[in-house]
Design a protein around this motif. Structure first.
Motif, PDB file in Angstrom:
ATOM      1  N   GLN A   1     -45.232  -1.818 -10.017  1.00 22.60           N
ATOM      2  CA  GLN A   1     -46.336  -0.851  -9.950  1.00 22.60           C
ATOM      3  C   GLN A   1     -45.801   0.380  -9.251  1.00 22.60           C
ATOM      4  O   GLN A   1     -45.105   0.269  -8.246  1.00 22.60           O
ATOM      5  CB  GLN A   1     -47.522  -1.402  -9.167  1.00 22.60           C
TER       6      GLN A   1
ATOM      7  N   PRO B   1     -49.427  -5.420 -20.761  1.00 26.04           N
ATOM      8  CA  PRO B   1     -48.859  -5.114 -19.445  1.00 26.04           C
ATOM      9  C   PRO B   1     -49.693  -5.735 -18.331  1.00 26.04           C
ATOM     10  O   PRO B   1     -50.881  -6.014 -18.505  1.00 26.04           O
ATOM     11  CB  PRO B   1     -48.931  -3.580 -19.386  1.00 26.04           C
TER      12      PRO B   1
ATOM     13  N   SER C   1     -55.557  -1.434 -22.842  1.00 26.12           N
ATOM     14  CA  SER C   1     -54.204  -1.483 -22.283  1.00 26.12           C
ATOM     15  C   SER C   1     -53.350  -0.319 -22.768  1.00 26.12           C
ATOM     16  O   SER C   1     -53.394   0.060 -23.942  1.00 26.12           O
ATOM     17  CB  SER C   1     -53.516  -2.795 -22.664  1.00 26.12           C
TER      18      SER C   1
ATOM     19  N   ASN D   1     -42.471   5.893 -24.314  1.00 22.51           N
ATOM     20  CA  ASN D   1     -43.928   5.858 -24.125  1.00 22.51           C
ATOM     21  C   ASN D   1     -44.516   7.226 -24.409  1.00 22.51           C
ATOM     22  O   ASN D   1     -43.849   8.255 -24.260  1.00 22.51           O
ATOM     23  CB  ASN D   1     -44.285   5.453 -22.694  1.00 22.51           C
TER      24      ASN D   1
ATOM     25  N   TRP E   1     -44.634   4.773 -17.783  1.00 21.34           N
ATOM     26  CA  TRP E   1     -43.651   3.881 -18.400  1.00 21.34           C
ATOM     27  C   TRP E   1     -44.218   2.456 -18.496  1.00 21.34           C
ATOM     28  O   TRP E   1     -44.815   1.948 -17.556  1.00 21.34           O
ATOM     29  CB  TRP E   1     -42.369   3.890 -17.572  1.00 21.34           C
ATOM     30  N   ASN E   2     -43.988   1.816 -19.639  1.00 21.66           N
ATOM     31  CA  ASN E   2     -44.438   0.442 -19.830  1.00 21.66           C
ATOM     32  C   ASN E   2     -43.799  -0.114 -21.103  1.00 21.66           C
ATOM     33  O   ASN E   2     -43.913   0.502 -22.161  1.00 21.66           O
ATOM     34  CB  ASN E   2     -45.968   0.375 -19.961  1.00 21.66           C
TER      35      ASN E   2
ATOM     36  N   GLN F   1     -48.343   2.174 -13.855  1.00 23.72           N
ATOM     37  CA  GLN F   1     -46.903   2.231 -14.061  1.00 23.72           C
ATOM     38  C   GLN F   1     -46.437   3.667 -14.343  1.00 23.72           C
ATOM     39  O   GLN F   1     -45.379   3.868 -14.927  1.00 23.72           O
ATOM     40  CB  GLN F   1     -46.499   1.291 -15.208  1.00 23.72           C
TER      41      GLN F   1
ATOM     42  N   SER G   1     -52.020  -2.081 -17.236  1.00 19.72           N
ATOM     43  CA  SER G   1     -51.397  -0.800 -16.881  1.00 19.72           C
ATOM     44  C   SER G   1     -52.453   0.306 -16.848  1.00 19.72           C
ATOM     45  O   SER G   1     -52.219   1.440 -17.286  1.00 19.72           O
ATOM     46  CB  SER G   1     -50.279  -0.443 -17.874  1.00 19.72           C
TER      47      SER G   1
ATOM     48  N   ARG H   1     -44.540  -3.271 -22.419  1.00 17.88           N
ATOM     49  CA  ARG H   1     -45.259  -4.450 -22.901  1.00 17.88           C
ATOM     50  C   ARG H   1     -46.555  -4.095 -23.625  1.00 17.88           C
ATOM     51  O   ARG H   1     -47.284  -3.200 -23.206  1.00 17.88           O
ATOM     52  CB  ARG H   1     -45.597  -5.372 -21.730  1.00 17.88           C
TER      53      ARG H   1
END
Length: 790
Positions: free
Chosen positions: A680, A375, A101, A50, A369-370, A366, A379, A372
């Motif tokens: 989360q 998300p 997002s 990320n 970090w993610n 998050q 997020s 998707r």
């Protein structure tokens, strides 16, 4: 120390006997800007990547130019008791659009050829060094790798070594779930991946939107990721967008990432994409010159300068030598493990360090970090509790620098929020609602008023400005940063308050975040006037502005206006059943076990409710807590973490500890990430703050030692916590009683020190007693004061 499973010193490590099988088992690394989730595969390593400015969207005007014309009508409905009609009008006419997002950057994939099985496998995350490691045997040879993200050098580093005589073969590849192109560069020793984020992602997590990921030509943030390979011995060559290394004795992979984001108000351009590529190349050139050993040394030195400020021991356990996932399972089964609770505390500090550094974006839902494109909840920055909870440990846990990205967000949000205040509400100052993104959206989101219409987000964020000043005493920060932003939020509040028919000043329309009451007709509804949280937040920011203006010697007339307004404002009320009322009327709750406990803000993180100064309100808050929990409240990770802090403020260490245990046992993934569910990060941060709050409090104008110590932590120590007023505090306790505390002051003055109802002695190393007036002691800068029971 030896490698593998024979290690004995693991109190600051998460470690496992198997690779991660899913993202929630991978181990997080980061430098505030670049994040990685390390799976630790024995054959194939995957690091999910990320970069903190890689979001969907671009600068847009999200204002609802129709909202203001409906405001007075909504207020008329509210004051005539037509709450449901007011809510329906807000839903139809006064909301706006959803935030954008946070996006995944992609994956770094590193694969070993061959089929020799791995044995004696070990992976860990060393919180003390900020390095993730993997080691295993193949045949009679041991292979190791280390992975970290350097803040001083802005590069991710992966380093492979093998036992003497063994050679390393490795394939290096990059990919992304976003549209991308990857090519080999630098004569086969480098890879470059370029791609573009969506121009919009529609959130479908709640099930009320169809899946929609849009790409518009020439719109959206571009990203560049570049990898460079440096090996000792062997050969390296490019093969179909991969780098293949054979016969090396050691391999170092350097990774840089950048986007063409240049500010929330700046449209990303193709020229910016080329600048991002140049930036990556420059970072890698510098890192390659330093070499692995120097990169590692600089990273560890920088990491430990923050992490090592605080030490904690809460007791020993017979599970401490087990892998972290097995240890967590034993804990869930009822085995005591105070050392795991201490590890969880330090992990919270680690996560804040790795997701929020000066100059980066703040930690979102998050952290950094993610995996998707879509998300959960985008997020984003959810500012009706979650973003604020992320920063609850920043000051008390001695990570004040990590607070700075949030201040940058507040400053930028005040700029977008001034337009929203004027266009939506005809008000001065600035406003923000419950959702914020990279583009600093300050308008309401779409959806329902119960969550989308809450113009107190900016007011709550301003509490963090005051807290930073309260802990540091930095008057320049107060004058140049905090006070102007607080004043702008307070000016909005002055215009937002309206008189009720009986003359009290309240907010209208008003919601209590995400909660609903039942109207007289039995309909769930969220909109009324003067929710307890609204009133508490506005009273708090007015009081902070009055104090700040006095300290700075400015705005005397305006400060008087705030004081006069406070006299006219409604106050939190106690209901007929003895509980603190959530709304200005004694409505019946639609969901008695709701996860939010917004009306208890004055107990924590605020300080307008305390057992000593406001015992009736404190008892009403306690009854509210008991009722909410008895109906199923605290069922999400972050809400459970809030309960820890609330009970700590009530001086109820046993109840606070019960929710420490619940948070770890019920709401924690194998990698110790908070399980909302889904993931989360706010629960991690709220839990760390809660543990600190049980051991040290400083919100009542002094230092409270061990205010909520539970029996489970009967003997222990903590060092390096911070107290408001600029104090650094170390505490040692035995059998539930203070053994010794040491306090250092960053500025001279009187300091009130208490430890339950004990009489205290405060002395210097030469035995001289500190000057005393009641329970206040005079402290000088540069001296350490020892506190013991008299």
């Amino acid at each position: 120390m030896k490698d593998g499973n024979k290690r004995t010193e693991r109190h600051l490590k998460l470690w496992y006997k198997e690779p991660a099988s899913r993202w929630e088992e991978a181990l997080p690394i980061g430098n505030g800007r670049i994040g990685g989730m390390v799976y630790g595969g024995d054959r194939k390593e995957v690091v999910a990547l990320n970069e903190d400015t890689l979001w969907s969207g671009y600068p847009r005007d999200t204002q609802n130019y129709d909202a203001l014309r409906h405001l007075e009508r909504v207020r008329e409905m509210i004051f005539s008791g037509k709450y449901k009609e007011a809510e329906q009008l807000i839903d139809a006419k006064m909301l706006a659009r959803r935030t954008e997002s946070y996006q995944p950057l992609g994956n770094l994939e590193l694969e070993h050829p061959g089929d020799a099985p791995a044995t004696d496998y070990y992976r860990d995350l060393d919180l003390e060094t900020g390095i993730a490691g993997v080691s295993c045997n193949r045949g009679d040879r041991r292979y190791k790798r280390e992975i970290f993200v350097s803040a001083p050098d802005q590069v991710m580093v992966v380093h492979y070594t093998a036992a003497e005589g063994a050679s390393l073969d490795l394939t290096v590849a990059l990919n992304s779930p976003l549209p991308y192109e990857c090519k080999a560069i630098l004569e086969g020793t480098g890879l470059q991946m370029k791609g573009t984020a969506p121009s919009h992602v529609a959130d479908n997590y709640r099930g009320d939107h169809p899946q929609s990921v849009l790409f518009e030509e020439g719109r959206g943030i571009a990203f560049v990721t570049e990898v460079r390979v440096v090996q000792e011995g062997g050969t390296a060559a490019a093969d179909q967008e991969e780098i293949r290394i054979e016969g090396a004795s050691s391999i170092t992979i350097l990774l840089a990432a950048a986007t063409n984001f240049r500010g929330y108000q700046v449209m990303p351009t193709t020229e910016g994409a080329e600048e991002a590529a140049d930036a990556c190349a420059a970072v890698l050139d510098a890192a390659q010159k330093l070499g692995y050993r120097e990169l590692r040394r600089r990273h560890v030195q920088d990491h430990q300068a923050l992490f090592s400020r605080v030490e904690i021991e809460l007791g020993r356990s017979d599970s401490s030598l087990l892998p972290t996932d097995e240890r967590l399972e034993r804990y869930r089964a009822g085995n005591e493990d105070p050392a795991l609770e201490a590890l969880y505390f330090q992990y919270g500090r680690y996560l804040l360090m790795t997701s929020s550094r000066p100059g980066t974006q703040p930690a979102h839902l998050q952290g950094i970090w993610n995996p998707r494109i879509q998300p959960p909840w985008n997020s984003n920055y959810t500012t009706n509790i979650n973003t604020q909870m992320n920063y609850w440990p920043a000051e008390v846990c001695n990570l004040s620098e990590c607070h700075e990205p949030l201040f940058d967000l507040i400053r930028e949000l005040s700029e977008t929020g001034s337009r929203t205040a004027r266009i939506h509400y005809g008000a001065r100052g600035w406003v923000a609602h419950h959702n914020v993104d990279l583009w600093r959206m300050s308008t309401p989101s779409d959806g329902e008023a119960s969550w989308a219409f809450w113009p107190m987000g900016g007011v709550w964020l301003c509490q963090h400005l005051w807290e930073h000043f309260a802990f540091t005493g930095d008057e320049a920060f107060l004058r140049e940063t905090a006070y102007p932003l607080m004043k702008g939020a307070a000016e909005f509040c002055l215009d937002w308050l309206v008189p009720t028919p009986d003359g009290r000043l309240v907010t209208a329309p008003s919601t209590s975040p995400e909660n609903k009451f039942l109207t007289g007709d039995g309909e769930p509804c969220s909109v009324s006037a003067g929710s307890t949280m609204d009133i508490t937040l506005i009273r708090e920011i007015f009081e902070h502005c009055i104090q700040a203006a006095g300290l700075l010697g400015t705005d005397h007339e305006w400060s008087g206006q705030l004081s006069a307004t406070l006299e006219r404002m409604a106050k939190p009320q106690i209901g007929p059943d003895g509980r603190l009322m959530e709304w200005s009327e004694n409505f019946k709750e639609a969901e008695p076990g709701h996860r939010h406990v917004s009306h208890l803000y004055g107990l924590y993180p605020g300080n307008s409710i305390t057992p000593k100064e406001t015992p009736e309100l404190a008892e009403a808050a306690r009854l509210s807590l008991e009722n909410r929990i008895g109906q199923g409240g605290g069922h999400t990770g972050w809400s459970c973490a809030w309960l820890i802090n609330l009970y700590a403020r009530l001086g109820d260490g046993e109840s606070a500890y019960r929710f420490v245990h619940t948070l770890l046992a019920r709401s924690t993934y194998p990698n110790l990430f908070d399980d909302h569910p889904p993931f989360q990060i706010d629960g991690n941060f709220g839990g760390a703050a809660g543990i600190a709050e049980m051991l040290l409090q400083s919100h009542r104008g002094g230092i409270d030692l061990l205010p909520s110590l539970p029996e489970a932590w009967s003997t222990g120590r903590v060092g390096g916590l911070k107290a408001r007023g600029g104090y650094t505090v170390d505490i040692v306790w035995q059998e539930g009683r203070l053994a010794e505390a040491r306090i250092q002051a960053s500025r001279p003055g009187w300091c009130r020190i208490v430890c339950l109802n004990h009489t205290l002695r405060v002395s210097l190393s030469n035995g001289a007693q500190a000057k005393r007036e009641g329970d206040a002691f005079w402290m000088e800068v540069g001296k350490t004061y020892t506190v013991t029971l008299a």
